[in-house]
Design a protein around this motif. Structure first.
Motif, mmCIF file in Angstrom:
data_model
loop_
_atom_site.group_PDB
_atom_site.id
_atom_site.type_symbol
_atom_site.label_atom_id
_atom_site.label_comp_id
_atom_site.label_asym_id
_atom_site.label_seq_id
_atom_site.Cartn_x
_atom_site.Cartn_y
_atom_site.Cartn_z
ATOM 1 N N ASP A 188 0.824 -1.196 0.000
ATOM 2 C CA ASP A 188 0.000 0.000 0.000
ATOM 3 C C ASP A 188 0.868 1.259 0.000
ATOM 4 O O ASP A 188 0.394 2.344 -0.246
ATOM 5 N N SER B 50 5.492 7.790 -4.542
ATOM 6 C CA SER B 50 4.320 7.329 -3.804
ATOM 7 C C SER B 50 3.716 8.453 -2.966
ATOM 8 O O SER B 50 4.425 9.195 -2.290
ATOM 9 N N ARG B 51 2.418 8.558 -3.007
ATOM 10 C CA ARG B 51 1.694 9.521 -2.175
ATOM 11 C C ARG B 51 0.985 8.797 -1.031
ATOM 12 O O ARG B 51 0.341 9.418 -0.206
ATOM 13 N N ARG B 52 1.110 7.476 -1.000
ATOM 14 C CA ARG B 52 0.404 6.698 0.012
ATOM 15 C C ARG B 52 1.293 6.296 1.176
ATOM 16 O O ARG B 52 0.824 5.743 2.147
#
Length: 94
Positions: free
Chosen positions: A17, A45-47
């Motif tokens: 994730d 990634s922004r998560r």
């Protein structure tokens, strides 16, 4: 109890994730390529919840730890070298 083994660690590696990893990146023979790919994935990634460095290093360490004693010495050496390359890329020399 199910008769087949659950490969939860493989699932984490494929569908993390936090990072979208390049396909079969941990099977590469060049530690610098592995490190560059992890860095690129972590920065895009922004998560992720941690810094890009921590996310990338965590994924690499997770892969090494989950393989455990099944990881041949040559593979372990390549992946440990990738850790050193990752530290250099993030300017975090030990």
């Amino acid at each position: 109890m199910p008769t087949r083994k659950h490969r939860w660690s493989a699932q984490v590696t494929r569908g993390s994730d936090a990072l979208d990893l390049e396909s079969e990146i941990f099977k590469q023979d060049d530690p610098r390529r592995i490190a560059r790919s992890l860095k690129r994935s972590a920065e895009r990634s922004r998560r992720r919840k941690a810094s890009p460095y921590r996310s990338a290093m965590s994924m690499l360490t997770f892969y090494i730890n989950r393989a455990g004693s099944n990881l041949p010495a040559g593979r372990r050496h390549v992946l440990e070298s990738a850790k050193h390359s990752l530290r250099r890329l993030f300017h975090r020399e030990a």
